[in-house]
Design a protein around this motif. Structure first.
Motif, PDB file in Angstrom:
ATOM      1  N   ASP A  22       0.834  -1.208   0.000  1.00 62.12           N
ATOM      2  CA  ASP A  22       0.000   0.000   0.000  1.00 62.12           C
ATOM      3  C   ASP A  22       0.869   1.258   0.000  1.00 62.12           C
ATOM      4  O   ASP A  22       0.667   2.174  -0.798  1.00 62.12           O
ATOM      5  CB  ASP A  22      -0.907   0.022   1.245  1.00 62.12           C
ATOM      6  CG  ASP A  22      -1.890  -1.126   1.265  1.00 62.12           C
ATOM      7  OD1 ASP A  22      -2.220  -1.625   0.181  1.00 62.12           O
ATOM      8  OD2 ASP A  22      -2.320  -1.508   2.357  1.00 62.12           O
ATOM      9  N   PHE A  23       1.825   1.286   0.911  1.00 69.17           N
ATOM     10  CA  PHE A  23       2.719   2.439   1.043  1.00 69.17           C
ATOM     11  C   PHE A  23       3.492   2.667  -0.257  1.00 69.17           C
ATOM     12  O   PHE A  23       3.622   3.804  -0.732  1.00 69.17           O
ATOM     13  CB  PHE A  23       3.688   2.186   2.205  1.00 69.17           C
ATOM     14  CG  PHE A  23       4.652   3.304   2.457  1.00 69.17           C
ATOM     15  CD1 PHE A  23       4.305   4.368   3.272  1.00 69.17           C
ATOM     16  CD2 PHE A  23       5.918   3.297   1.885  1.00 69.17           C
ATOM     17  CE1 PHE A  23       5.202   5.405   3.508  1.00 69.17           C
ATOM     18  CE2 PHE A  23       6.813   4.320   2.114  1.00 69.17           C
ATOM     19  CZ  PHE A  23       6.451   5.386   2.925  1.00 69.17           C
ATOM     20  N   VAL A  26       1.252   4.111  -3.040  1.00 70.65           N
ATOM     21  CA  VAL A  26       0.909   5.509  -2.768  1.00 70.65           C
ATOM     22  C   VAL A  26       2.083   6.425  -3.109  1.00 70.65           C
ATOM     23  O   VAL A  26       1.915   7.456  -3.775  1.00 70.65           O
ATOM     24  CB  VAL A  26       0.493   5.702  -1.291  1.00 70.65           C
ATOM     25  CG1 VAL A  26       0.392   7.185  -0.945  1.00 70.65           C
ATOM     26  CG2 VAL A  26      -0.851   5.028  -1.027  1.00 70.65           C
ATOM     27  N   THR A  40      -4.907   7.366  -4.791  1.00 69.35           N
ATOM     28  CA  THR A  40      -4.410   6.042  -4.404  1.00 69.35           C
ATOM     29  C   THR A  40      -4.618   5.809  -2.916  1.00 69.35           C
ATOM     30  O   THR A  40      -5.026   4.722  -2.486  1.00 69.35           O
ATOM     31  CB  THR A  40      -2.916   5.909  -4.744  1.00 69.35           C
ATOM     32  OG1 THR A  40      -2.700   6.242  -6.114  1.00 69.35           O
ATOM     33  CG2 THR A  40      -2.428   4.487  -4.497  1.00 69.35           C
ATOM     34  N   ALA A  41      -4.335   6.832  -2.113  1.00 67.49           N
ATOM     35  CA  ALA A  41      -4.525   6.733  -0.666  1.00 67.49           C
ATOM     36  C   ALA A  41      -5.985   6.449  -0.321  1.00 67.49           C
ATOM     37  O   ALA A  41      -6.281   5.614   0.546  1.00 67.49           O
ATOM     38  CB  ALA A  41      -4.066   8.027   0.006  1.00 67.49           C
ATOM     39  N   VAL A  44      -6.768   2.846  -1.082  1.00 69.62           N
ATOM     40  CA  VAL A  44      -6.276   1.949  -0.027  1.00 69.62           C
ATOM     41  C   VAL A  44      -7.257   1.923   1.149  1.00 69.62           C
ATOM     42  O   VAL A  44      -7.579   0.859   1.683  1.00 69.62           O
ATOM     43  CB  VAL A  44      -4.878   2.399   0.451  1.00 69.62           C
ATOM     44  CG1 VAL A  44      -4.472   1.648   1.715  1.00 69.62           C
ATOM     45  CG2 VAL A  44      -3.843   2.182  -0.645  1.00 69.62           C
ATOM     46  N   GLY A 123      -4.961   1.709  -5.811  1.00 70.42           N
ATOM     47  CA  GLY A 123      -4.916   1.683  -4.356  1.00 70.42           C
ATOM     48  C   GLY A 123      -5.921   0.701  -3.777  1.00 70.42           C
ATOM     49  O   GLY A 123      -5.607  -0.069  -2.855  1.00 70.42           O
ATOM     50  N   ASN A 127      -4.941  -3.121  -1.871  1.00 70.31           N
ATOM     51  CA  ASN A 127      -5.325  -3.455  -0.500  1.00 70.31           C
ATOM     52  C   ASN A 127      -6.392  -4.538  -0.456  1.00 70.31           C
ATOM     53  O   ASN A 127      -6.294  -5.484   0.333  1.00 70.31           O
ATOM     54  CB  ASN A 127      -5.820  -2.204   0.224  1.00 70.31           C
ATOM     55  CG  ASN A 127      -6.041  -2.462   1.693  1.00 70.31           C
ATOM     56  OD1 ASN A 127      -7.074  -2.973   2.097  1.00 70.31           O
ATOM     57  ND2 ASN A 127      -5.057  -2.122   2.519  1.00 70.31           N
ATOM     58  N   ALA A 166      -6.232   4.990   8.199  1.00 66.02           N
ATOM     59  CA  ALA A 166      -5.781   4.937   6.805  1.00 66.02           C
ATOM     60  C   ALA A 166      -6.088   6.243   6.080  1.00 66.02           C
ATOM     61  O   ALA A 166      -5.289   6.722   5.267  1.00 66.02           O
ATOM     62  CB  ALA A 166      -6.446   3.765   6.083  1.00 66.02           C
ATOM     63  N   TRP A 169      -3.308   8.618   7.414  1.00 62.90           N
ATOM     64  CA  TRP A 169      -1.917   8.300   7.131  1.00 62.90           C
ATOM     65  C   TRP A 169      -1.565   8.353   5.641  1.00 62.90           C
ATOM     66  O   TRP A 169      -0.619   9.037   5.234  1.00 62.90           O
ATOM     67  CB  TRP A 169      -1.590   6.914   7.692  1.00 62.90           C
ATOM     68  CG  TRP A 169      -0.250   6.371   7.260  1.00 62.90           C
ATOM     69  CD1 TRP A 169      -0.021   5.317   6.442  1.00 62.90           C
ATOM     70  CD2 TRP A 169       1.050   6.864   7.636  1.00 62.90           C
ATOM     71  NE1 TRP A 169       1.325   5.107   6.268  1.00 62.90           N
ATOM     72  CE2 TRP A 169       2.004   6.048   6.993  1.00 62.90           C
ATOM     73  CE3 TRP A 169       1.492   7.910   8.442  1.00 62.90           C
ATOM     74  CZ2 TRP A 169       3.371   6.247   7.131  1.00 62.90           C
ATOM     75  CZ3 TRP A 169       2.864   8.114   8.589  1.00 62.90           C
ATOM     76  CH2 TRP A 169       3.780   7.295   7.936  1.00 62.90           C
ATOM     77  N   PHE A 170      -2.323   7.653   4.821  1.00 62.24           N
ATOM     78  CA  PHE A 170      -1.932   7.535   3.414  1.00 62.24           C
ATOM     79  C   PHE A 170      -2.049   8.850   2.640  1.00 62.24           C
ATOM     80  O   PHE A 170      -1.148   9.172   1.853  1.00 62.24           O
ATOM     81  CB  PHE A 170      -2.697   6.398   2.746  1.00 62.24           C
ATOM     82  CG  PHE A 170      -2.249   5.036   3.202  1.00 62.24           C
ATOM     83  CD1 PHE A 170      -1.012   4.544   2.833  1.00 62.24           C
ATOM     84  CD2 PHE A 170      -3.046   4.267   4.021  1.00 62.24           C
ATOM     85  CE1 PHE A 170      -0.574   3.298   3.260  1.00 62.24           C
ATOM     86  CE2 PHE A 170      -2.628   3.023   4.460  1.00 62.24           C
ATOM     87  CZ  PHE A 170      -1.380   2.537   4.082  1.00 62.24           C
ATOM     88  N   VAL A 173       1.017  10.772   3.575  1.00 62.28           N
ATOM     89  CA  VAL A 173       2.199  10.294   2.846  1.00 62.28           C
ATOM     90  C   VAL A 173       2.213  10.873   1.435  1.00 62.28           C
ATOM     91  O   VAL A 173       3.246  11.361   0.954  1.00 62.28           O
ATOM     92  CB  VAL A 173       2.212   8.752   2.791  1.00 62.28           C
ATOM     93  CG1 VAL A 173       3.290   8.253   1.828  1.00 62.28           C
ATOM     94  CG2 VAL A 173       2.452   8.168   4.177  1.00 62.28           C
TER      95      VAL A 173
END
Length: 215
Positions: A22-23, A26, A40-41, A44, A123, A127, A166, A169-170, A173
């Motif tokens: 996932d990371f 992204v 994409t985030a 996910v 994304g 996931n 999620a 965080w994503f 990022v």
């Protein structure tokens, strides 16, 4: 104070932030554009929503209990991650074959062609097709349901926390990568990141496709 809930927040944060496919996806798409990275985030997070919903509904137990079905999901997920990895390696090779100026121009065209819809789908599928997620959620969520508590409302709350993590965080990022984009998109740096992410995704895809059952 609900100590179990507090502990779960910490566990969920670590689980979501742990680098993986996932990371990598992204970061790779965020290098293309901010919109692609954020899309994409969100994809996910949508995949996590599927897994948590299945766990809440108890369907994940069926998936884990039927080895053939689990193996099918494992192979599909591995094949998709492998496809993303090989695509990234091809892009890195093509980028390396171009001159610096041409590479920047063609890279811009490639980023323009990679729409947010495609990024969102990447994304989500990365996931949603992760075969480890059903096992993880099925084994993790019940551990934080207090004795005597109604399982459904509590599990729904825990699932919502994971998805919320999620969603924080994503995109963060993706925005950070975009913020550093001027440096990260330099031809040599971008080629290294593209190649590194491609190698990581390819290796993970091969492990999932050829490896034994993960449970």
């Amino acid at each position: 104070m609900d100590t179990q809930l507090t502990a779960f927040v910490g566990v969920a944060a670590a689980m979501v932030a742990l680098p993986g496919a996932d990371f990598t996806v992204v970061v790779r798409n965020a290098l293309a554009s901010r919109a692609a990275g954020v899309a994409t985030a969100l994809g996910v997070a949508g995949g996590l929503l599927v897994h948590t919903a299945l766990a809440v509904a108890g369907l994940a137990a069926v998936l884990v209990a039927v080895p053939a079905l689990f193996r099918t999901v494992q192979v599909l997920g591995g094949a998709y991650v492998l496809y993303l990895g090989l695509s990234a390696l091809y892009a890195a090779r093509r980028r390396g074959a171009q001159g610096a100026e041409a590479g920047q121009d063609n890279g811009h065209d490639e980023r323009a062609a990679r729409g947010t819809g495609r990024a969102l789908r990447q994304g989500f599928l990365t996931n949603a097709l992760n075969p480890k997620a059903p096992v993880l959620f099925l084994s993790l969520l019940p551990q934080f349901v207090p004795a005597g508590a109604a399982p459904l409302p509590r599990t729904l709350l825990l699932a919502a926390i994971v998805v919320l993590m999620a969603l924080i965080w994503f995109p963060a990022v993706a925005l950070l990568v975009d913020r550093l984009g001027r440096w990260l998109r330099r031809p040599r740096t971008a080629r290294a990141i593209e190649g590194g992410s491609g190698a990581a995704l390819t290796a993970l895809g091969l492990v999932l496709v050829t490896g034994p059952l993960l449970h």
